[in-house]
Scaffold this active site. Structure first.
Site, PDB file in Angstrom:
ATOM      1  N   PHE A 115       0.857  -1.188   0.000  1.00  0.00           N
ATOM      2  CA  PHE A 115       0.000   0.000   0.000  1.00  0.00           C
ATOM      3  C   PHE A 115       0.897   1.244   0.000  1.00  0.00           C
ATOM      4  O   PHE A 115       1.874   1.302   0.748  1.00  0.00           O
ATOM      5  CB  PHE A 115      -0.904  -0.018   1.231  1.00  0.00           C
ATOM      6  CG  PHE A 115      -1.974   1.025   1.201  1.00  0.00           C
ATOM      7  CD1 PHE A 115      -3.144   0.828   0.493  1.00  0.00           C
ATOM      8  CD2 PHE A 115      -1.801   2.228   1.867  1.00  0.00           C
ATOM      9  CE1 PHE A 115      -4.130   1.801   0.452  1.00  0.00           C
ATOM     10  CE2 PHE A 115      -2.787   3.211   1.830  1.00  0.00           C
ATOM     11  CZ  PHE A 115      -3.955   2.994   1.118  1.00  0.00           C
ATOM     12  N   ASP A 150       0.851  -4.671   8.975  1.00  0.00           N
ATOM     13  CA  ASP A 150      -0.237  -3.723   8.715  1.00  0.00           C
ATOM     14  C   ASP A 150      -1.516  -4.548   8.551  1.00  0.00           C
ATOM     15  O   ASP A 150      -1.620  -5.364   7.638  1.00  0.00           O
ATOM     16  CB  ASP A 150       0.069  -2.912   7.447  1.00  0.00           C
ATOM     17  CG  ASP A 150      -0.934  -1.779   7.242  1.00  0.00           C
ATOM     18  OD1 ASP A 150      -2.106  -1.945   7.654  1.00  0.00           O
ATOM     19  OD2 ASP A 150      -0.551  -0.745   6.656  1.00  0.00           O
ATOM     20  N   TYR A 202     -11.235   2.848   9.920  1.00  0.00           N
ATOM     21  CA  TYR A 202     -12.401   3.206   9.092  1.00  0.00           C
ATOM     22  C   TYR A 202     -12.779   2.164   8.059  1.00  0.00           C
ATOM     23  O   TYR A 202     -13.733   2.364   7.323  1.00  0.00           O
ATOM     24  CB  TYR A 202     -12.195   4.566   8.406  1.00  0.00           C
ATOM     25  CG  TYR A 202     -10.899   4.725   7.638  1.00  0.00           C
ATOM     26  CD1 TYR A 202     -10.746   4.182   6.373  1.00  0.00           C
ATOM     27  CD2 TYR A 202      -9.840   5.454   8.184  1.00  0.00           C
ATOM     28  CE1 TYR A 202      -9.559   4.334   5.680  1.00  0.00           C
ATOM     29  CE2 TYR A 202      -8.656   5.613   7.496  1.00  0.00           C
ATOM     30  CZ  TYR A 202      -8.518   5.047   6.244  1.00  0.00           C
ATOM     31  OH  TYR A 202      -7.344   5.194   5.563  1.00  0.00           O
ATOM     32  N   LYS A 203     -12.047   1.057   8.002  1.00  0.00           N
ATOM     33  CA  LYS A 203     -12.373   0.024   7.005  1.00  0.00           C
ATOM     34  C   LYS A 203     -13.350  -0.976   7.633  1.00  0.00           C
ATOM     35  O   LYS A 203     -14.474  -0.600   7.938  1.00  0.00           O
ATOM     36  CB  LYS A 203     -11.084  -0.599   6.480  1.00  0.00           C
ATOM     37  CG  LYS A 203     -10.288   0.433   5.681  1.00  0.00           C
ATOM     38  CD  LYS A 203      -8.937  -0.041   5.221  1.00  0.00           C
ATOM     39  CE  LYS A 203      -8.274   1.056   4.380  1.00  0.00           C
ATOM     40  NZ  LYS A 203      -6.842   0.859   4.232  1.00  0.00           N
ATOM     41  N   ARG A 252     -12.603  -4.051  -7.609  1.00  0.00           N
ATOM     42  CA  ARG A 252     -12.452  -4.618  -6.260  1.00  0.00           C
ATOM     43  C   ARG A 252     -13.785  -4.580  -5.523  1.00  0.00           C
ATOM     44  O   ARG A 252     -14.458  -3.541  -5.503  1.00  0.00           O
ATOM     45  CB  ARG A 252     -11.401  -3.794  -5.513  1.00  0.00           C
ATOM     46  CG  ARG A 252     -10.973  -4.365  -4.198  1.00  0.00           C
ATOM     47  CD  ARG A 252      -9.836  -3.553  -3.595  1.00  0.00           C
ATOM     48  NE  ARG A 252     -10.288  -2.233  -3.159  1.00  0.00           N
ATOM     49  CZ  ARG A 252      -9.669  -1.499  -2.237  1.00  0.00           C
ATOM     50  NH1 ARG A 252      -8.557  -1.945  -1.672  1.00  0.00           N
ATOM     51  NH2 ARG A 252     -10.120  -0.320  -1.891  1.00  0.00           N
TER      52      ARG A 252
END
Ligand code: PLP
Length: 410
Positions: free
Chosen positions: A126, A195, A220-221, A369
Site C-alpha cells: 500500500f 499492517d 475506518y475500514k 475490487r
C-alpha cells in the site's frame, strides 16, 4: 446448474448474521461492497456522537475528560480491538492515523537495532507504507529495500532491522502467513511490523499466536469507525519497555499532568500516544467497533469467505467470455474478505456499476475490487451484483463517455 435467486435467498434466510445488517444505515437500492475501504455507518453512531456533542461537550465541558472518561478513550477502545487481532488489551492503543503509527513503529524498531541498515518491505505494498518507510529511512539514515512479494522471506537477512508487511494485500486480497513470516524475521534477528488495515474485522487475526512484534491498522475500514477514524497500534508486551516512539508528545509521557520539562516515556503501551485524542472521532470509532460485540470473529470471517467464494463462482459462471481475470487467491485461507478481478476497462465498468447502485471500487491499473463484510452483506447482494456486472458487460453499457471521467478519489 448454476446458483439461482431462490438459492441465495435460502442462504440469507439461514444466515445467523442476517439481522446484524439492520444495525447499519444502508441506503435503499444500494449494494455496498466497499466496506474494506470505508465501513458502513452503524445506526448507533449518530446517537453516540450526538451524546458526546450535546451532553459530554456541551454540558460537561472540560469536566468530561474525567467524568466521561475522555482521557481513557484510547485504552478503552483498544480493549475492544484487541480480541479482534489476537492481542492483550494492554498491547494495543488507539491514536493518530495508520500512516503516523507506522512511522512511530518503524522508527522505534530501527532505533532499537542500530547496526542493521535495512527496512525491508514488498514492492507494490500500500503506497503509504512505502512512502512512510522511505521518509523514516531518510530521516534516521537507513535504506528501504522493496522486493517482489514472493521474494520477501528470502530477503530477510542479517542487515534487516525491520520487515514491514501488509497481511492482506489491498489490491490482490492475498493473505500472508503471519506466523511463518514472523518466524523467518525472528530467525534473522529482525523485528516485523504487520499492517492489519485489510485484515482486522475481515479475517481472524492472532498476533500473539504468531509471535508478532508490532502491528498497525486502520479504524475506518472493516471496523466501521467513520471516514478518517483514528487508527490503532500494537506493541507486544515483551518489547514495550525497550522501544520508544520518536513522536514524544505529552500524552506518551509517564505523567502528562505533572507538566515536567523533560520527557519520560509512560511505562506501557501509552508511550506510543502522542497528542490529545480526537474525542469526536473516537466516539464514532467506538460505536463502529461495538458492532462486533457479542459475535465471534470466526463467524464473521467465515461468512465473509462464503460471500467471496460465491462471488468468484458466480462471476465465472455468469460473466465468462467478457475478459475478466481473477486476481485474488481461490483458497479462502489465502485471502482476505475482498475479491479483485482484472479487466481492461475496469474503471468505466465500476463507474457503471456504481450508477446502478452496486458500490465497489477501482484500483490502478485495471482492478475491479469488491469487499464482502459478513456484518452487512448478504448472499442475494452477491447474486444481484453479478447480474448487474453481467448486464453491463453484455450491453457494453460502460462505453458511455460519462463513465470514463476520472474523479479525484477512485
Ligand atoms: C487503508 C490503508 C492505510 C491507510 O492509512 P491512513 O493513514 O489511514 O491513510 C494504510 N495501510 C494500508 C495497508 C491500508 O490498506
Amino acid at each position: 446448474m448454476g446458483v439461482a435467486l431462490a438459492d441465495v435467498r435460502a442462504m440469507d434466510a439461514a444466515d445467523p448474521l442476517r439481522e446484524r445488517r439492520d444495525r447499519f444505515v444502508l441506503p435503499d437500492g444500494v449494494i455496498y461492497l466497499d466496506g474494506n475501504s470505508l465501513g458502513a455507518l452503524p445506526k448507533a453512531t449518530a446517537g453516540r456522537v450526538q451524546d458526546v456533542l450535546a451532553r459530554e461537550w456541551g454540558q460537561g465541558l472540560i469536566r468530561s475528560w474525567n467524568a466521561a472518561d475522555w482521557i481513557g478513550a484510547p485504552a478503552r477502545i483498544a480493549a475492544k480491538i484487541a480480541p479482534l487481532i489476537g492481542a492483550a488489551s494492554d498491547e494495543v492503543t488507539v491514536a493518530d492515523s495508520t500512516s503516523v503509527n507506522l512511522f512511530k513503529l518503524i522508527a522505534a524498531a530501527v532505533r532499537h537495532l542500530p547496526d542493521r541498515p535495512v527496512i525491508l518491505t514488498e514492492a507494490g505494498n500500500f503506497p503509504t507504507d512505502l512512502y512512510i518507510a522511505a521518509g523514516a529511512a531518510e530521516l534516521i539514515g537507513r535504506t528501504v529495500r522493496a522486493v517482489p512479494a514472493d521474494e520477501v522471506e528470502a530477503a530477510i537477512g542479517p542487515d534487516v532491522a525491520v520487515v514491514v508487511l501488509t497481511q492482506v494485500h489491498y489490491k490482490s486480497g492475498a493473505r500472508r502467513d503471519m506466523a511463518r513470516i514472523t518466524q523467518a524475521a525472528h530467525r534473522a534477528g529482525a523485528l516485523i511490523i504487520w499492517d492489519l488495515s485489510h485484515s482486522a474485522g475481515a479475517v481472524e487475526v492472532d498476533l500473539n499466536a504468531a509471535g508478532a512484534d508490532l502491528a498497525i491498522g486502520c479504524g475506518y475500514k472493516f471496523l466501521n469507525g467513520g471516514p478518517g477514524a483514528p487508527a490503532y497500534l500494537f506493541v507486544a508486551r515483551r518489547h514495550q519497555a525497550l522501544l520508544t516512539s520518536p513522536l514524544t508528545g505529552w500524552m506518551g509521557h509517564a505523567s502528562p499532568f505533572a507538566f515536567e520539562d523533560a520527557f519520560t516515556p509512560a511505562e506501557g503501551i501509552d508511550r506510543f500516544l502522542c497528542g490529545t485524542p480526537a474525542i469526536l472521532a473516537m466516539a464514532a470509532l467506538e460505536a463502529g467497533i461495538g458492532e462486533f460485540e457479542g459475535l465471534a470473529m470466526a463467524d464473521v470471517a467465515e461468512k465473509g469467505q462464503r460471500l467471496c467464494t460465491l462471488f468468484i463462482e458466480l462471476v465465472e459462471q455468469r460473466c465468462s467470455g467478457y475478459g475478466l481475470g481473477l486476481v485474488t487467491p481461490r483458497q479462502p485461507a489465502a485471502r482476505g474478505s475482498h475479491v479483485s478481478f482484472r479487466h481492461e476497462q475496469a474503471y468505466p465498468i465500476m463507474q457503471a456499476m456504481i450508477e446502478r447502485g452496486v458500490i465497489g471500487d477501482f484500483r490502478e491499473p485495471d482492478i475491479l475490487r469488491c469487499g464482502f463484510t459478513g456484518l452487512y452483506v448478504g448472499y442475494e447482494d452477491v447474486w444481484r451484483t453479478v447480474e448487474t456486472l453481467r448486464d453491463i458487460l453484455a450491453t457494453q453499457a460502460h462505453r458511455e463517455a460519462r463513465f470514463w471521467v476520472r474523479s479525484r478519489v477512485t
